[in-house]
Design a protein around this motif. Sequence first.
Motif, short mmCIF file in Angstrom:
data_model
loop_
_atom_site.label_atom_id
_atom_site.label_comp_id
_atom_site.label_asym_id
_atom_site.label_seq_id
_atom_site.Cartn_x
_atom_site.Cartn_y
_atom_site.Cartn_z
N LEU A 8 1.09 -1.09 0.08
CA LEU A 8 0.03 -0.04 0.09
C LEU A 8 0.87 1.18 0.05
O LEU A 8 1.65 1.37 0.74
N ASP A 9 0.84 2.10 -1.24
CA ASP A 9 1.48 3.36 -1.06
C ASP A 9 0.88 4.37 -0.14
O ASP A 9 0.08 5.07 -0.50
N LEU A 10 1.68 4.37 0.99
CA LEU A 10 1.12 5.39 2.02
C LEU A 10 1.48 6.91 1.63
O LEU A 10 0.48 7.70 2.11
N SER A 11 2.03 7.13 0.57
CA SER A 11 2.23 8.47 0.11
C SER A 11 1.44 8.63 -1.06
O SER A 11 1.45 9.86 -1.73
N ALA A 12 0.61 7.92 -1.14
CA ALA A 12 -0.39 8.06 -2.55
C ALA A 12 -1.32 9.14 -2.12
O ALA A 12 -1.98 9.52 -1.34
N PRO A 13 -1.33 10.19 -3.15
CA PRO A 13 -2.28 11.38 -2.98
C PRO A 13 -3.90 11.00 -2.35
O PRO A 13 -4.34 11.85 -1.79
N MET A 69 6.10 8.12 13.58
CA MET A 69 7.62 8.06 13.09
C MET A 69 7.46 7.69 11.31
O MET A 69 8.12 8.30 10.53
N LEU A 70 6.55 6.85 11.13
CA LEU A 70 6.43 6.35 9.69
C LEU A 70 5.90 7.35 8.99
O LEU A 70 5.99 7.53 7.94
N GLN A 71 4.77 8.43 9.58
CA GLN A 71 3.97 9.27 8.97
C GLN A 71 5.11 10.29 8.33
O GLN A 71 4.97 10.67 7.26
N ALA A 72 6.02 10.44 9.54
CA ALA A 72 7.05 11.67 9.14
C ALA A 72 8.14 11.15 7.98
O ALA A 72 8.43 11.81 7.15
N GLU A 73 8.38 9.84 7.97
CA GLU A 73 9.22 9.42 6.86
C GLU A 73 8.36 9.35 5.54
O GLU A 73 8.85 9.78 4.43
N VAL A 74 7.15 9.05 5.57
CA VAL A 74 6.19 9.28 4.12
C VAL A 74 6.13 10.53 3.86
O VAL A 74 6.46 11.00 2.48
N ARG A 75 6.25 11.66 4.69
CA ARG A 75 6.09 12.95 4.41
C ARG A 75 7.60 13.27 3.70
O ARG A 75 7.57 14.43 2.99
N GLY A 77 9.39 11.70 1.89
CA GLY A 77 9.46 11.05 0.38
C GLY A 77 10.03 9.78 0.63
O GLY A 77 10.28 9.01 -0.48
N ALA A 78 9.97 9.02 1.88
CA ALA A 78 10.68 7.66 1.89
C ALA A 78 9.68 6.76 0.87
O ALA A 78 8.51 6.82 0.85
#
Length: 404
Positions: A8-13, A69-75, A77-78
């Motif tokens: 699941l791409d957690l960075s997907a718009p 922490m995961l949310q911060a990494e997604v933001r 660009g991880a």
Amino acid sequence: MAVAADPLDLSAPELVTDPYPTYAGLRAGGGPRYSEQWDVWLVPGYDHCRQVFSSALNRDSLGQPYLRMLQAEVRRGAGSWRVPEPPALAEGYGDQRAAGRRVNGRALSTEFVDSLWPAFAASCRESAAALAVRSGPVDLVGDYAKPVVTGLLAGLMGVSPQELPVFSAWVDSGYEQDLEEERRRVIATDIRRLFAQRAVDRVREPQDDFLGSLAANPIREDLKSHLESVLGAALMISMVPHQGLVLSFSTLANALLTRPDQYALLRKDGDLVPRAVEEGLRYDSSTQALGRLVRQETTIGGARVATGSLLVLMVGSANRDERQWPDAAAFDVTRDQRSAARHLGFGHGATSCLGAAMSRKALTYMLAALVEAVAEWAPAGSATAFPEFMTRGFTTLPAELRRS
């Protein structure tokens, strides 16, 4: 056994703009889904989320900082992530945490807190009436929700008019993702200094207010640790409920702006307002995901989940679970209030949100004031979404209002 999910791409718009089609696809899998890309177990169904919430001893809420922490990494660009090695729990951690929840819960249930509501209701009415006569579009978040919620929580914390700029900068910083680090550091230092001094004052001279209640009920024996716990509670209970209230109001208002038939029902029958609030909390929750860290190997929906795993409880998905509510994807202000209130927007069980009752009451006052003052409303441009997958809402919500 659960079927492994595609990553699941957690960075997907779309997880910010409209996550619900993605959630429906995950629920169709029938159980928890492991994401190799993010090294987390995704729990999209209502029953499985409740199961985890109800087992606080095995799945502790230290997972929430990990999820952040995961949310911060997604933001940042991880493209992938791995769960850190879980820390060992300190001796007595569970008892101390439970004691802290009891103290905070009592402090939120006093006559002092009850005394804040008349002024808050009046503030909502005055603000709504002023917006209703303003010419041109208004921002229902910046012009209404943020100011009235800031006033409520400033009153809860005993913030004086002279101290209000420091407090306002603190709560506003929670919405400013791109704030310069130096400015964020200054804001944090200022509010810590303010609340630390207030904690010392309440220990020296007890007062019958929120911080006074915290100061009078130590959960740690030494004074330094006690003062730090009061400071920590003040920082958390000023910031987290502010975001929760503002963003919850924004999703509720957005649902009503885009469904004029539902707003018309509220105008016809003001007694539906509490139902609308509960339905809004279910239909488009500001809390989209909560983290829990597995402390003992466990089984969820047929899937064996190892010790140290991070569970992402997809509350926004669970609240749209078709097996729990008829027509779950519809926003219906006439839905039975007790049925809607089974949502998981405040969690469930031993670690549920301590401010749930306060949030429901505040949102009811906020919506009722607008329903009284505004005959009709409509969107007046694009809203600005809060840029996280784990928290949903709008930081701007432009609308055209027509007064009663």
